[in-house]
Scaffold this motif. Structure first.
Motif, PDB file in Angstrom:
ATOM      1  N   GLU B 121      14.990 -10.812  30.445  1.00 45.79           N
ATOM      2  CA  GLU B 121      16.255 -11.418  30.027  1.00 45.79           C
ATOM      3  C   GLU B 121      16.295 -11.538  28.500  1.00 45.79           C
ATOM      4  N   ALA B 122      15.154 -11.926  27.940  1.00 40.56           N
ATOM      5  CA  ALA B 122      15.097 -12.086  26.484  1.00 40.56           C
ATOM      6  C   ALA B 122      15.226 -10.746  25.758  1.00 40.56           C
ATOM      7  N   LEU B 123      14.895  -9.650  26.457  1.00 42.21           N
ATOM      8  CA  LEU B 123      15.004  -8.328  25.828  1.00 42.21           C
ATOM      9  C   LEU B 123      16.410  -8.033  25.336  1.00 42.21           C
ATOM     10  N   ALA B 124      17.387  -8.658  25.987  1.00 42.23           N
ATOM     11  CA  ALA B 124      18.778  -8.357  25.639  1.00 42.23           C
ATOM     12  C   ALA B 124      19.139  -8.830  24.237  1.00 42.23           C
ATOM     13  N   ALA B 125      18.371  -9.777  23.707  1.00 43.20           N
ATOM     14  CA  ALA B 125      18.649 -10.250  22.344  1.00 43.20           C
ATOM     15  C   ALA B 125      17.820  -9.427  21.362  1.00 43.20           C
ATOM     16  N   PRO B 126      18.451  -8.630  20.529  1.00 44.44           N
ATOM     17  CA  PRO B 126      17.693  -7.725  19.652  1.00 44.44           C
ATOM     18  C   PRO B 126      16.620  -8.426  18.821  1.00 44.44           C
ATOM     19  N   GLU B 127      16.912  -9.646  18.367  1.00 39.75           N
ATOM     20  CA  GLU B 127      15.949 -10.317  17.494  1.00 39.75           C
ATOM     21  C   GLU B 127      14.711 -10.818  18.240  1.00 39.75           C
ATOM     22  N   LEU B 128      14.790 -10.848  19.579  1.00 38.90           N
ATOM     23  CA  LEU B 128      13.650 -11.310  20.368  1.00 38.90           C
ATOM     24  C   LEU B 128      13.000 -10.173  21.148  1.00 38.90           C
ATOM     25  N   ALA B 129      13.612  -9.010  21.078  1.00 36.25           N
ATOM     26  CA  ALA B 129      13.170  -7.915  21.944  1.00 36.25           C
ATOM     27  C   ALA B 129      11.722  -7.511  21.673  1.00 36.25           C
ATOM     28  N   ASP B 130      11.305  -7.565  20.392  1.00 32.97           N
ATOM     29  CA  ASP B 130       9.934  -7.139  20.104  1.00 32.97           C
ATOM     30  C   ASP B 130       8.911  -8.097  20.721  1.00 32.97           C
ATOM     31  N   THR B 131       9.165  -9.393  20.601  1.00 30.23           N
ATOM     32  CA  THR B 131       8.247 -10.368  21.186  1.00 30.23           C
ATOM     33  C   THR B 131       8.243 -10.244  22.711  1.00 30.23           C
ATOM     34  N   ALA B 132       9.439 -10.126  23.281  1.00 31.92           N
ATOM     35  CA  ALA B 132       9.521  -9.998  24.736  1.00 31.92           C
ATOM     36  C   ALA B 132       8.814  -8.730  25.196  1.00 31.92           C
ATOM     37  N   SER B 133       8.990  -7.651  24.460  1.00 31.31           N
ATOM     38  CA  SER B 133       8.323  -6.393  24.825  1.00 31.31           C
ATOM     39  C   SER B 133       6.811  -6.547  24.771  1.00 31.31           C
ATOM     40  N   PHE B 134       6.345  -7.265  23.748  1.00 30.78           N
ATOM     41  CA  PHE B 134       4.897  -7.463  23.602  1.00 30.78           C
ATOM     42  C   PHE B 134       4.322  -8.164  24.839  1.00 30.78           C
ATOM     43  N   PHE B 135       4.988  -9.223  25.267  1.00 28.49           N
ATOM     44  CA  PHE B 135       4.453  -9.964  26.420  1.00 28.49           C
ATOM     45  C   PHE B 135       4.653  -9.191  27.721  1.00 28.49           C
ATOM     46  N   LEU B 136       5.726  -8.424  27.803  1.00 27.42           N
ATOM     47  CA  LEU B 136       5.894  -7.569  28.983  1.00 27.42           C
ATOM     48  C   LEU B 136       4.770  -6.530  29.030  1.00 27.42           C
ATOM     49  N   GLY B 137       4.364  -6.082  27.846  1.00 31.43           N
ATOM     50  CA  GLY B 137       3.235  -5.161  27.775  1.00 31.43           C
ATOM     51  C   GLY B 137       1.948  -5.811  28.251  1.00 31.43           C
ATOM     52  N   LEU B 138       1.736  -7.058  27.840  1.00 31.41           N
ATOM     53  CA  LEU B 138       0.534  -7.769  28.284  1.00 31.41           C
ATOM     54  C   LEU B 138       0.524  -7.931  29.800  1.00 31.41           C
ATOM     55  N   ILE B 139       1.680  -8.257  30.350  1.00 38.00           N
ATOM     56  CA  ILE B 139       1.761  -8.434  31.807  1.00 38.00           C
ATOM     57  C   ILE B 139       1.499  -7.099  32.510  1.00 38.00           C
ATOM     58  N   ALA B 140       2.113  -6.052  31.993  1.00 41.48           N
ATOM     59  CA  ALA B 140       1.905  -4.731  32.601  1.00 41.48           C
ATOM     60  C   ALA B 140       0.433  -4.331  32.517  1.00 41.48           C
TER      61      ALA B 140
END
Lengths: 210, 455
Positions: B121-140
C-alpha cells in the motif's frame, strides 16, 4: 452491433485454438465489446503468445484501430492476412479500411470498403457507404503532385524506420494515386520501390494489401 | 489523438493507477505471458498498454516486484507529465505513511503477510516507495523468493537516500544468490605450505608443500524460506599436484530447522559427512548442532554448540575417533555501517579412543569485516587456541600442551550477478612443549564462485 459481430466471429474461430489462448481471446472480445480496447489488445496479444495462431492478429489489428494506432494496425493486418487469411471477414475488412483511412491511405480504404458491401450488416454497410462518399469527395479532381510526394516521403520514412510493410502500403497508395493522373506522376518510381521492398524486405508487397 | 493525450485518457480510466484486486488463487504461469506483453509494450513506448498488462500481472501474481515497480513508474510518469490521473484513487501521503508505519510494526513482530500488504500500500506513494520496496525485499528474502527480493532491492537501490540505496544494493547482490533451491559451485586453487598433518593438526612431516585444486558444490533446499525446515547436500574434491595420497574427497548432507525473527534466530541441524583420503575411506561423522543469535541494542550475540561423532576409518588414525564437543560464543558490532567487528571465544573437548589424544582446547577469536563498496568485502580473522592434552603421552615422554595462532584474510568480490571472486590467505603458527611439533603453515589461493537461486 459491430462489436457483437466481432465477438461472434471470434467464437466460431476459437474452435481450433489452444484452450488457454481461447480463454484470452474470449476475454479480449468481452473487453472489446465493452469498449475497453487497451485491455482487449492486451488479452489478444497474450492469446497470440499462447498459440492462438494468426487469428489473434486480426483482433489485435482491430483493437489498434480503436486505439487510434492506425499504422501499427496496418502492420498487424498484414501479419493476419499472411498467417491466417481464412480468419478474415467483411467486418475485419471494415476495420482495416478504417486503419487505411486514418493513415490517409484513402484509396486503400475505398477498395476495402467496396469489398465490405452489404456483407457486414446494414449498420456497417451504411457507415462504409458514408466513408466511400467522403473518399469520393476527396478525389473529384486528380491528386496533386504534392500529395503524391507526401506518400513517397512517408514510404521512405517508414522504410528507414524498419517498417517495410508500412512503406509498402504508402507506395501502393502512391501507385493508385498516380494512376488517377494523366502524367502518372512518379508511378514508375513507386512501382520500383515496391519491387525493391519485395526483393529486399521479404513478402511485404501485396500481403497486406486489400 | 496524440499519444500523450491517449495516455492521459487511458490513465484517467477508473482504477488504472489504483489498487489492483488480486485473484483469489494467484497463478504465476498465467501472469507470465502478460508480463511478456507488458515488457514488449513498454519497450515500444506504449505506456498505457504496458500499464494495463502490468496490472494483469499483479492481478495474477500480487508479489511480482517487477510489475509493481513498473506500475509505479508508469503512474509516476503520467503524474509528472501532468496527465489527469485519478489522484483520488492513489492513497494520499498520510495514508501511505500510516501504511508504512503499520508495515514496520508488523515486520518487527514477524507478521510478514500483513507487513507485506501494508508495504504494498505504501508503494503507491512515490516518496515512500523506496523504503517500502526495501522491506518488501527483506520479506521476500526471508521467504526464500530470491529473484523477487532482488527486484525489490533494485527498486530501493535507486533511492535518493544514500544509506538505504547502499544497503539495498548490497542485499540485491546477495538476493540473486538465494532461493528456495539454491546452488553454489566453488572452484579454486591454492598453495599450502604443509599438507601433511594429523586429523588434530599435529605436524607429521616438515616441508610437505604442495599446490591444491578444489572444487565444491552445495545444493541448499529451503522450501519455506529462511524459516522452517531445510536441507543441504554437498560434495567436494581437493586434489594435490604432487601428494596424491592427501587428495580428499567428501560428500555430506544436513537436515535442519531454523527460526529467523527480527531480533532472534535459532537453528538446529543434523549433519553427516563421509570423506576419503587418497582414494581410501577416511572419516565418517555425524553431527548435531544448535545455533542461536539475539540482537541486544547494536550488538548481536551468537552462540553455538556442536556434538560430532567422528569415526576414522583408517587404522593409523583410528585413535582420533571419538566425540568432539565444540562451543562458540561471539559478539558482533558495527561501529559504522560498512564495518563489523566481532569478538568471541571458542572451546572444544575431544574424547578420543586413544586417551593420549583426547584434549580440551579454548581461546579467543576476533574478526573484522569491511565493506569496501557493495559487493566487495574484506574479511579478517585471528584467534589463539590453547590445547591441553588429557593424558601423559608415553612415546613423547610428556603431557602435551600446544598453542595455535591462526590468522586469515579474504577478499570477496561480486564480479557479476551470480559470480564472485575470492582471494584468501591464512597463517597458522603452532607451538608445543614438544619442540619438534611446532610448525608454521601458510596457505593462500584464488577461487571463483557461482551461486544462484534455482527456484
Amino acid at each position: 452491433m459491430k462489436r457483437f459481430a466481432l465477438c461472434l466471429a471470434l467464437l466460431v474461430l476459437t474452435a481450433a485454438t489452444p484452450r488457454e489462448a481461447t480463454v484470452h481471446l474470449l476475454q479480449g472480445a468481452r473487453h472489446f465489446r465493452e469498449g475497453r480496447f487497451a485491455n482487449a489488445l492486451v488479452e489478444f496479444k497474450v492469446a497470440r503468445r499462447l498459440g492462438s495462431g494468426g487469428e489473434a492478429d486480426w483482433y489485435i489489428a482491430a483493437s489498434l484501430v480503436k486505439l487510434d494506432r492506425a499504422e501499427e494496425a496496418l502492420e498487424a493486418f498484414a501479419v493476419a492476412r499472411r498467417e491466417a487469411p481464412e480468419a478474415g471477414d467483411a467486418l475485419l475488412d471494415y476495420y482495416q479500411a478504417l486503419a487505411c483511412y486514418e493513415a490517409r491511405l484513402y484509396l486503400c480504404a475505398d477498395g476495402l470498403l467496396e469489398a465490405v458491401g452489404e456483407a457486414s450488416g446494414p449498420r456497417i454497410s451504411a457507415q462504409a457507404r458514408k466513408l466511400r462518399e467522403d473518399v469520393s469527395a476527396l478525389f473529384r479532381t486528380p491528386p496533386s503532385p504534392a500529395s503524391i510526394d507526401w506518400y513517397h516521403a512517408r514510404a521512405a520514412q517508414s522504410r528507414s524506420a524498419g517498417r517495410p510493410v508500412l512503406a509498402a502500403r504508402y507506395l501502393e497508395e502512391a501507385v493508385r494515386l498516380a494512376g488517377r493522373r494523366e502524367d502518372a506522376y512518379r508511378l514508375a518510381e513507386a512501382r520500383a520501390g515496391l519491387v525493391s521492398l519485395s526483393e529486399r524486405e521479404g513478402p511485404v508487397v501485396g500481403g497486406g494489401a486489400p | 489523438m496524440s499519444a500523450g493525450l491517449l495516455v492521459a485518457v487511458v490513465l484517467a480510466q477508473p482504477g488504472l493507477c489504483g489498487p489492483v484486486k488480486p485473484e483469489s488463487t494467484p497463478d504465476a504461469s498465467v501472469a507470465a505471458p502478460y508480463a511478456e506483453v507488458a515488457e514488449a509494450e513498454q519497450a515500444a513506448g506504449n505506456r498505457e498498454i504496458a500499464l494495463v498488462a502490468w496490472r494483469e500481472v499483479l492481478r495474477w501474481e500480487p508479489d511480482n516486484a517487477r510489475a509493481r515497480a513498473a506500475v509505479k513508474a508508469l503512474c509516476r510518469e503520467s503524474s509528472s507529465s501532468g496527465g489527469p490521473r485519478g489522484e483520488a484513487e492513489v492513497p494520499g501521503e498520510e495514508e501511505a505513511v500510516e501504511a508504512l508505519q503499520e508495515g514496520l510494526a508488523r515486520f518487527e513482530r514477524g507478521e510478514d503477510v500483513e507487513a507485506a500488504a501494508a508495504f504494498h500500500e505504501a508503494l503507491a506513494a512515490p516518496e515512500l516507495a523506496d523504503t517500502a520496496s526495501f522491506f518488501l525485499g527483506l520479506i521476500a528474502l526471508r521467504e526464500g523468493r530470491g529473484r523477487e527480493a532482488g527486484a525489490f532491492f533494485e527498486a530501493a537501490a535507486a533511492s535518493e537516500d544514500e544509506a538505504l540505496a547502499r544497503r539495498a544494493e548490497e542485499l540485491r547482490l546477495r538476493a540473486v544468490k538465494q532461493g528456495r533451491v539454491a546452488l553454489q559451485v566453488w572452484v579454486g586453487g591454492e598453495y599450502d605450505s604443509n599438507v601433511d598433518l594429523t586429523p588434530d593438526g599435529t605436524l607429521r612431516r616438515e616441508g610437505s608443500a604442495d599446490a591444491v585444486g578444489t572444487v565444491l558444490a552445495e545444493l541448499r533446499l529451503r522450501p519455506w524460506g529462511q524459516r522452517g525446515g531445510y536441507a543441504r547436500f554437498s560434495g567436494h574434491y581437493r586434489g594435490h599436484q604432487q601428494r596424491w595420497a592427501f587428495d580428499l574427497a567428501g560428500v555430506g548432507g544436513a537436515l535442519g530447522w531454523a527460526h529467523v525473527g527480527t531480533a532472534r534466530r535459532l537453528s538446529a541441524e543434523y549433519g553427516f559427512d563421509l570423506l576419503s583420503l587418497g582414494g581410501l575411506p577416511y572419516l565418517r561423522a555425524h553431527r548435531l548442532q544448535v545455533e542461536g543469535g539475539v540482537s541486544v541494542g547494536p550488538v548481536v550475540l551468537e552462540a553455538s554448540w556442536a556434538l560430532r561423532r567422528e569415526d576414522f576409518l583408517r587404522v593409523d588414525f583410528s585413535g582420533y575417533s571419538g566425540w568432539r564437543n565444540t562451543v562458540r560464543l561471539e559478539a558482533e558490532w558495527s561501529p559504522v555501517e560498512a564495518v563489523t567487528v566481532s569478538a568471541g571465544w571458542l572451546g572444544g573437548y575431544l574424547r578420543a579412543n586413544d586417551v593420549a589424544l583426547g584434549h580440551v582446547e579454548h581461546g579467543p577469536r576476533a574478526g573484522l569485516r569491511v565493506r569496501l563498496r557493495p559487493g566487495l568485502h574484506l574479511l579478517g580473522e585471528a584467534g589463539y587456541t590453547l590445547r591441553d592434552y588429557e593424558a601423559f603421552d608415553e612415546p613423547l615422554g610428556t603431557k602435551r600442551k600446544d598453542g595455535y595462532l591462526d590468522a586469515s584474510a579474504a577478499l570477496e568480490w561480486d564480479v557479476a550477478p551470480n559470480w564472485s571472486f575470492q582471494a584468501t590467505v591464512g597463517w597458522r603458527g603452532a607451538s608445543s612443549n614438544v619442540p619438534e611439533l611446532s610448525y608454521g603453515r601458510l596457505a593462500g589461493g584464488l577461487a571463483l564462485v557461482w551461486a544462484g537461486g534455482l527456484l
